[in-house]
Design a protein around this motif. Structure first.
Motif, PDB file in Angstrom:
ATOM      1  N   ARG A   1       0.669  -1.001   0.108  1.00 11.04           N
ATOM      2  CA  ARG A   1      -0.106   0.135  -0.207  1.00 11.04           C
ATOM      3  C   ARG A   1       1.390   1.240  -0.241  1.00 11.04           C
ATOM      4  NH1 ARG A   1      -5.164  -0.580   0.782  1.00 11.04           N
ATOM      5  NH2 ARG A   1      -5.122   1.919   2.548  1.00 11.04           N
ATOM      6  N   LEU A   2       1.723   0.917   0.460  1.00 10.93           N
ATOM      7  CA  LEU A   2       2.569   2.357   0.969  1.00 10.93           C
ATOM      8  C   LEU A   2       3.479   2.810  -0.709  1.00 10.93           C
ATOM      9  CD1 LEU A   2       3.833   4.325   2.692  1.00 10.93           C
ATOM     10  CD2 LEU A   2       5.861   2.981   3.245  1.00 10.93           C
ATOM     11  N   ALA A   3       3.907   1.565  -1.295  1.00 13.87           N
ATOM     12  CA  ALA A   3       4.432   1.890  -2.804  1.00 13.87           C
ATOM     13  C   ALA A   3       3.990   2.351  -4.076  1.00 13.87           C
ATOM     14  CB  ALA A   3       5.268   0.506  -2.853  1.00 13.87           C
ATOM     15  N   ASP A   4       2.507   1.976  -3.497  1.00 11.73           N
ATOM     16  CA  ASP A   4       1.232   2.325  -4.199  1.00 11.73           C
ATOM     17  C   ASP A   4       0.833   3.761  -4.183  1.00 11.73           C
ATOM     18  OD1 ASP A   4       1.585   0.280  -5.960  1.00 11.73           O
ATOM     19  OD2 ASP A   4      -0.443  -0.340  -4.447  1.00 11.73           O
TER      20      ASP A   4
ATOM     21  N   ALA B   1       8.480  -8.123  16.356  1.00  4.34           N
ATOM     22  CA  ALA B   1       7.828  -7.672  15.532  1.00  4.34           C
ATOM     23  C   ALA B   1       7.878  -6.781  15.093  1.00  4.34           C
ATOM     24  CB  ALA B   1       6.296  -7.678  16.538  1.00  4.34           C
ATOM     25  N   LEU B   2       8.421  -5.400  15.400  1.00  2.75           N
ATOM     26  CA  LEU B   2       8.487  -4.418  14.688  1.00  2.75           C
ATOM     27  C   LEU B   2       9.823  -5.207  13.696  1.00  2.75           C
ATOM     28  CD1 LEU B   2       8.801  -1.199  14.194  1.00  2.75           C
ATOM     29  CD2 LEU B   2      11.003  -1.026  16.221  1.00  2.75           C
ATOM     30  N   PRO B   3      10.992  -5.289  13.789  1.00  5.00           N
ATOM     31  CA  PRO B   3      11.713  -5.186  12.840  1.00  5.00           C
ATOM     32  C   PRO B   3      11.333  -6.242  12.151  1.00  5.00           C
ATOM     33  CG  PRO B   3      13.015  -6.402  14.704  1.00  5.00           C
ATOM     34  CD  PRO B   3      11.510  -5.646  15.252  1.00  5.00           C
ATOM     35  N   ALA B   4      10.227  -7.527  12.086  1.00  6.37           N
ATOM     36  CA  ALA B   4      10.118  -8.080  11.258  1.00  6.37           C
ATOM     37  C   ALA B   4       8.644  -7.447  10.500  1.00  6.37           C
ATOM     38  CB  ALA B   4       9.263  -9.668  11.688  1.00  6.37           C
ATOM     39  N   LEU B   5       8.461  -6.717  10.489  1.00  9.01           N
ATOM     40  CA  LEU B   5       7.199  -6.136  10.147  1.00  9.01           C
ATOM     41  C   LEU B   5       7.591  -5.173   9.307  1.00  9.01           C
ATOM     42  CD1 LEU B   5       4.336  -5.442  10.156  1.00  9.01           C
ATOM     43  CD2 LEU B   5       5.013  -3.020  11.695  1.00  9.01           C
ATOM     44  N   CYS B   6       8.849  -4.642   9.202  1.00  4.53           N
ATOM     45  CA  CYS B   6       9.487  -3.669   8.573  1.00  4.53           C
ATOM     46  C   CYS B   6      10.293  -4.243   7.269  1.00  4.53           C
ATOM     47  CB  CYS B   6      10.863  -3.003   9.128  1.00  4.53           C
ATOM     48  SG  CYS B   6       9.820  -1.407  10.521  1.00  4.53           S
ATOM     49  N   CYS B   7      10.842  -5.631   8.018  1.00  2.60           N
ATOM     50  CA  CYS B   7      11.231  -6.523   6.781  1.00  2.60           C
ATOM     51  C   CYS B   7      10.635  -6.866   6.207  1.00  2.60           C
ATOM     52  CB  CYS B   7      12.247  -8.190   7.630  1.00  2.60           C
ATOM     53  SG  CYS B   7      13.899  -6.924   8.005  1.00  2.60           S
ATOM     54  N   GLY B   8       9.044  -7.558   6.446  1.00  2.73           N
ATOM     55  CA  GLY B   8       7.847  -7.483   5.362  1.00  2.73           C
ATOM     56  C   GLY B   8       7.646  -6.432   4.040  1.00  2.73           C
ATOM     57  N   MET B   9       7.689  -5.543   4.866  1.00  4.89           N
ATOM     58  CA  MET B   9       7.315  -4.225   4.276  1.00  4.89           C
ATOM     59  C   MET B   9       8.559  -3.999   2.515  1.00  4.89           C
ATOM     60  SD  MET B   9       6.493  -1.463   7.075  1.00  4.89           S
ATOM     61  CE  MET B   9       6.052  -0.369   5.196  1.00  4.89           C
ATOM     62  N   ILE B  10       9.852  -4.666   3.306  1.00  3.52           N
ATOM     63  CA  ILE B  10      10.784  -4.273   1.584  1.00  3.52           C
ATOM     64  C   ILE B  10      10.354  -5.420   0.765  1.00  3.52           C
ATOM     65  CG2 ILE B  10      12.677  -4.855   1.387  1.00  3.52           C
ATOM     66  CD1 ILE B  10      13.794  -4.393   4.455  1.00  3.52           C
ATOM     67  N   SER B  11      10.333  -5.859   0.407  1.00  7.78           N
ATOM     68  CA  SER B  11      10.080  -6.827  -1.166  1.00  7.78           C
ATOM     69  C   SER B  11       8.840  -6.432  -1.737  1.00  7.78           C
ATOM     70  CB  SER B  11       9.777  -8.418  -0.788  1.00  7.78           C
ATOM     71  OG  SER B  11      10.883  -8.950  -0.363  1.00  7.78           O
ATOM     72  N   PRO B  12       7.602  -5.741  -1.580  1.00  5.58           N
ATOM     73  CA  PRO B  12       6.774  -5.248  -2.649  1.00  5.58           C
ATOM     74  C   PRO B  12       7.228  -3.935  -2.924  1.00  5.58           C
ATOM     75  CG  PRO B  12       6.083  -5.401  -0.117  1.00  5.58           C
ATOM     76  CD  PRO B  12       7.204  -6.307   0.143  1.00  5.58           C
ATOM     77  N   TYR B  13       8.178  -3.234  -1.867  1.00  5.22           N
ATOM     78  CA  TYR B  13       8.275  -1.800  -2.083  1.00  5.22           C
ATOM     79  C   TYR B  13       9.891  -2.317  -3.030  1.00  5.22           C
ATOM     80  CZ  TYR B  13       8.929   3.368  -1.254  1.00  5.22           C
ATOM     81  OH  TYR B  13       8.707   4.909  -1.243  1.00  5.22           O
ATOM     82  N   VAL B  14      10.520  -2.817  -2.754  1.00  2.47           N
ATOM     83  CA  VAL B  14      11.141  -3.379  -4.237  1.00  2.47           C
ATOM     84  C   VAL B  14      11.036  -3.212  -4.849  1.00  2.47           C
ATOM     85  CG1 VAL B  14      13.138  -4.162  -4.489  1.00  2.47           C
ATOM     86  CG2 VAL B  14      12.884  -3.352  -1.878  1.00  2.47           C
ATOM     87  N   ILE B  15       9.784  -4.244  -5.427  1.00  5.55           N
ATOM     88  CA  ILE B  15       9.458  -4.608  -6.539  1.00  5.55           C
ATOM     89  C   ILE B  15       8.742  -4.041  -6.816  1.00  5.55           C
ATOM     90  CG2 ILE B  15       7.553  -6.103  -7.472  1.00  5.55           C
ATOM     91  CD1 ILE B  15       8.315  -8.701  -5.594  1.00  5.55           C
ATOM     92  N   ARG B  16       8.096  -2.920  -6.443  1.00  4.09           N
ATOM     93  CA  ARG B  16       6.787  -1.643  -7.097  1.00  4.09           C
ATOM     94  C   ARG B  16       8.543  -0.857  -7.788  1.00  4.09           C
ATOM     95  NH1 ARG B  16       5.357   1.463  -9.866  1.00  4.09           N
ATOM     96  NH2 ARG B  16       3.047   2.262  -9.583  1.00  4.09           N
ATOM     97  N   LEU B  17       9.344  -0.696  -7.045  1.00  2.00           N
ATOM     98  CA  LEU B  17      10.307  -0.062  -7.649  1.00  2.00           C
ATOM     99  C   LEU B  17      10.908  -0.290  -8.954  1.00  2.00           C
ATOM    100  CD1 LEU B  17      12.711   1.462  -4.768  1.00  2.00           C
ATOM    101  CD2 LEU B  17      11.688   2.815  -6.250  1.00  2.00           C
TER     102      LEU B  17
END
Length: 495
Positions: free
Chosen positions: A55-58, A111-127
């Protein structure tokens, strides 16, 4: 560069998860419940992060945005490195149930580091996607790289990092790695992140110094988180070794290192009483070396001359601890020390022994199920001579619901041994109470009769024989290799 970030983040996530198990061990143990909680929490956080990252990447797609996500993941890992001991201790003090405590600790720390790491893949793909016509190949390539990184991180964390570095230091390293990736993702205005990099390095050094000088000594290995501390018992100085919260595994009187400290270990003398001419002994589970030292010192009653003792210990770090802090001799005539899984050793060895001592129950948190099944007892019987004796320490009750584990163990032993007897070590008059139990299994009835009817050697021996459980045990199904619910039996004891 985006491909490198996808690969490295996949690796760091798995290092984080592997290290999480070591971080939780001193507080909630190392059972299947802990691994289940850890894996479930990390997967849930990665899934939530993937949704948020997409959602953030969009809405706000930029290199700076990726850099900020990586920075947040780095700060989350640094927070876990600096506070995991306090957070775990506080949560376990508030929550009694082991299942809820394990989930809460995993959430509070990762929870915090795993949540942030989960955000990376879709963001990188969108870039990386620049053309819809090739988007499938782009997604597949980046997911493959992330998965390959996860494979590398799994082996790197499990085989290398945990063997050479402390859990806190590894978490600080994950934080530094994510911060470096943040610099690679967004090279504009690097001053703040370079300053944070220096600050994290200083905090890691300070944290390591504090852990080395404060509290009990901790030794970490791929198998255990070993705690060593000293205290006094009945006016005598003692040194204690533990691997699970609330349980001590080995102990030593500092004024008499060869004397047995724990009551249950003294009951191994019953096996010696049944086979006083024993020369070949096998011990599964060396621990801090208490039983080997007792046997080799001659205090067991067996002649030291001609005694051949084989000790099978899974963890080489445990042996190093026993030699450095518990005075287990590095070289001793008659002592052969093998580092291997006890069941694997039994499966492949063809020698036979007079006495087999089994001491593999560290606590109710971590019971090696593959050493409690009827198939395991079959290979143990094969390892004994026709008049051999097996003595096994079991942590359970005898009667009631808490006796299910003990009754299943005895049912499995009866499939292969002529006679099985149970001795209540801690509370002989309260067999329904959780305690150390010594289970003796005899290959032939004559040896069992010699123990039951033979002369008493000392008041101490008479007291141990008086702890025999004399009532018939209820029928039970033995555990099997394909179905051994020891967690269900044992973890209920932790209530």
């Amino acid at each position: 560069m985006l491909e490198l970030i996808a690969f490295a983040c996949g690796a760091l996530v798995m290092v984080l998860e592997m290290t999480g198990a070591r971080v939780l061990a001193p507080h909630v143990g190392t059972s299947a419940v802990v691994w289940t909680s850890l894996i479930g929490v990390v997967l849930a956080c990665l899934a939530a992060g993937a949704w948020l990252g997409g959602r953030l990447a969009d809405r706000h797609l930029s290199r700076r945005g990726l850099g900020r996500i990586l920075l947040a993941a780095a700060l989350g890992s640094a927070l876990a490195a600096g506070t995991h001991r306090l957070a775990s201790a506080a949560l376990c003090a508030l929550i009694d149930d082991i299942h809820l405590a394990a989930v809460a600790c995993a959430l509070g720390i990762l929870a915090l580091p795993a949540l942030c790491c989960g955000m990376i893949s879709p963001y990188v793909i969108r870039l990386r996607i620049s053309d819809v016509a090739t988007s499938g190949a782009t997604v597949g390539r980046l997911y493959a790289l992330s998965t390959a990184g996860s494979i590398v991180g799994t082996f790197l964390g499990g085989f290398v990092l945990i063997s050479f570095f402390s859990s806190s230091l590894i978490l600080w390293g994950v934080a530094l790695g994510l911060l470096l990736l943040s610099l690679l993702a967004d090279r504009s205005r690097p001053g703040l992140r370079l300053g944070l990099l220096l600050l994290l390095l200083l905090l890691a050094v300070w944290d390591r110094h504090c852990r080395l000088t404060d509290g009990p000594l901790m030794v970490e290995s791929p198998y255990n988180c070993i705690l060593i501390h000293e205290s006094r018992d009945r006016g005598r100085p003692v040194r204690i070794l533990s691997t699970d919260p609330g349980y001590s595994q080995s102990g030593m009187y500092l004024d008499d290192p060869d004397e047995l400290y724990f009551d249950y270990t003294r009951f191994y003398a019953l096996a010696v009483l049944a086979r006083p001419q024993a020369r070949d002994l096998l011990l599964l589970g060396g621990g801090g070396g208490s039983v080997p030292k007792w046997l080799l010192s001659g205090k067991s009653g067996l002649p030291v001359a001609g005694l051949r003792l084989t000790v099978v210990e899974l963890d080489p770090a445990m042996t190093r601890v026993a030699r450095r802090w518990f005075q287990l001799p590095a070289e001793e005539p008659g002592l052969r020390l093998i580092h291997a899984d006890a069941r694997a050793f039994l499966n492949r060895q063809r020698g036979q022994y007079d006495i087999l001592l089994v001491d593999v129950f560290n606590s109710c948190y971590s019971i090696p199920f593959h050493l409690t099944t009827q198939e395991a007892f079959a290979v143990m019987r094969r390892a004994l001579r026709p008049d051999g004796v097996l003595a096994m320490n079991v942590i359970a009750a005898v009667e009631g619901r808490d006796g299910r584990l003990l009754r299943a163990v005895c049912a499995g032993l009866r499939r292969h041994f002529a006679r099985v007897e149970v001795f209540c070590v801690t509370s002989p008059w309260h067999p329904g109470k959780l305690q150390n139990l010594m289970v003796l299994a005899f290959c032939d009835a004559a040896t069992a009769s010699a123990l039951r009817d033979g002369p008493l050697c000392s008041p101490q021996t008479a007291a141990m024989l008086a702890c025999r459980y004399t009532r018939p045990l209820p029928e039970a199904e033995p555990l099997r290799d394909d179905f051994a619910p020891v967690e269900r039996y044992a973890l209920s004891l932790l209530r």
